[in-house]
Design a protein around this motif. Structure first.
Motif, PDB file in Angstrom:
ATOM      1  N   CYS A  18      10.939  43.285   9.864  1.00  2.41           N
ATOM      2  CA  CYS A  18      11.469  44.317  10.745  1.00  2.41           C
ATOM      3  C   CYS A  18      10.648  45.579  10.566  1.00  2.41           C
ATOM      4  O   CYS A  18      10.431  46.034   9.440  1.00  2.41           O
ATOM      5  CB  CYS A  18      12.940  44.580  10.447  1.00  2.41           C
ATOM      6  N   CYS A  68      17.494  49.134  10.627  1.00  6.12           N
ATOM      7  CA  CYS A  68      17.751  48.447  11.895  1.00  6.12           C
ATOM      8  C   CYS A  68      19.059  47.651  11.805  1.00  6.12           C
ATOM      9  O   CYS A  68      19.211  46.789  10.942  1.00  6.12           O
ATOM     10  CB  CYS A  68      16.572  47.530  12.206  1.00  6.12           C
ATOM     11  N   CYS A  88      20.242  45.394  13.921  1.00  4.58           N
ATOM     12  CA  CYS A  88      20.108  43.972  14.266  1.00  4.58           C
ATOM     13  C   CYS A  88      19.534  43.190  13.091  1.00  4.58           C
ATOM     14  O   CYS A  88      19.912  42.039  12.875  1.00  4.58           O
ATOM     15  CB  CYS A  88      19.286  43.779  15.533  1.00  4.58           C
ATOM     16  N   ALA A  89      18.643  43.805  12.314  1.00  4.58           N
ATOM     17  CA  ALA A  89      18.119  43.138  11.116  1.00  4.58           C
ATOM     18  C   ALA A  89      19.235  42.945  10.098  1.00  4.58           C
ATOM     19  O   ALA A  89      19.321  41.903   9.452  1.00  4.58           O
ATOM     20  CB  ALA A  89      16.962  43.936  10.517  1.00  4.58           C
ATOM     21  N   GLU A  93      12.722  41.056  13.835  1.00  2.00           N
ATOM     22  CA  GLU A  93      13.582  42.008  14.533  1.00  2.00           C
ATOM     23  C   GLU A  93      12.781  43.296  14.738  1.00  2.00           C
ATOM     24  O   GLU A  93      12.120  43.777  13.815  1.00  2.00           O
ATOM     25  CB  GLU A  93      14.843  42.310  13.711  1.00  2.00           C
ATOM     26  N   GLU A  94      12.842  43.814  15.943  1.00  2.00           N
ATOM     27  CA  GLU A  94      12.146  45.060  16.287  1.00  2.00           C
ATOM     28  C   GLU A  94      10.653  44.982  15.966  1.00  2.00           C
ATOM     29  O   GLU A  94      10.082  45.882  15.375  1.00  2.00           O
ATOM     30  CB  GLU A  94      12.801  46.255  15.591  1.00  2.00           C
ATOM     31  N   GLY A 126      14.175  38.496  17.653  1.00  2.00           N
ATOM     32  CA  GLY A 126      15.326  39.307  18.045  1.00  2.00           C
ATOM     33  C   GLY A 126      16.660  38.605  18.003  1.00  2.00           C
ATOM     34  O   GLY A 126      17.578  38.989  18.736  1.00  2.00           O
ATOM     35  N   ARG A 142      19.709  40.775  17.715  1.00  2.00           N
ATOM     36  CA  ARG A 142      19.910  41.809  18.737  1.00  2.00           C
ATOM     37  C   ARG A 142      21.079  41.470  19.659  1.00  2.00           C
ATOM     38  O   ARG A 142      21.300  40.309  20.000  1.00  2.00           O
ATOM     39  CB  ARG A 142      18.638  42.002  19.563  1.00  2.00           C
ATOM     40  N   HIS A 159      19.972  39.575  22.861  1.00  2.00           N
ATOM     41  CA  HIS A 159      19.340  38.253  22.779  1.00  2.00           C
ATOM     42  C   HIS A 159      20.116  37.301  23.692  1.00  2.00           C
ATOM     43  O   HIS A 159      21.332  37.459  23.862  1.00  2.00           O
ATOM     44  CB  HIS A 159      19.363  37.747  21.330  1.00  2.00           C
TER      45      HIS A 159
END
Length: 174
Positions: A57, A62, A64-65, A113-114, A134, A137, A140
């Motif tokens: 990431c 983050c 989402c991570a 992620e990202e 992702g 996310r 997704h």
């Protein structure tokens, strides 16, 4: 390792963050529902115990991570968060290829992620293990399945997206 019930194109669709085929969606939902029932019954799955997952990431903190990491860890996997250098994210040079191949030897799967567009696809070509683009996310393609995972007539529960991420992990590395 149990055989996946997903189509041969499942991994490619995940890698491209593309919509899944209807049969793959149904199979993913069935796995997510089973995970949810087991967790509710006090017997959460630890099917990924002994598995190592790298989480790449580019953004510290983050969300989402964090979601991806928590989903994998809840299944018993060890997740190593790696902050890739900007040069590696942007370049497919020999050094990047060597780094990628080493990750493929050290880890059973890699979550991105990202990261820049195209990075996960380049990485996948070099590592020989599942790579996810992702997956944690909220935008997704698996995220729209959260509503279907909810009980009929009920709103999705806060942890429902986690069960979908876990289902993907089980179907690809479990």
């Amino acid at each position: 390792m149990r055989p996946s019930i997903m189509s041969p194109h499942f991994q490619q669709r995940l890698l491209a963050a593309a919509p899944l085929d209807a049969p793959d969606e149904r199979a993913l939902l069935a796995t997510a529902r089973a995970l949810k029932r087991a967790a509710r019954g006090g017997h959460p799955s630890t099917a990924l115990r002994g598995k190592n997952i790298a989480l790449l990431c580019a953004e510290p903190g983050c969300a989402c991570a964090q979601d991806f990491s928590e989903a994998a860890s809840a299944l018993g996997a060890r997740v190593a968060r790696i902050a890739p250098e900007a040069a590696w994210l942007a370049d497919a040079t020999v050094t990047a290829g060597e780094t990628s191949r080493m990750l493929g030897r050290l880890y059973d799967a890699i979550g991105c992620e990202e990261t820049p567009s195209g990075f996960a696809q380049r990485l996948h070509q070099q590592v020989g293990v599942p790579v996810y683009q992702g997956l944690g996310r909220s935008d997704h393609p698996i995220a729209h399945l959260v509503d279907e995972l909810a009980e009929p007539g009920a709103a999705p529960e806060p942890g429902d997206r986690r069960f979908l991420v876990q289902a993907v992990l089980l179907e690809t590395i479990g």
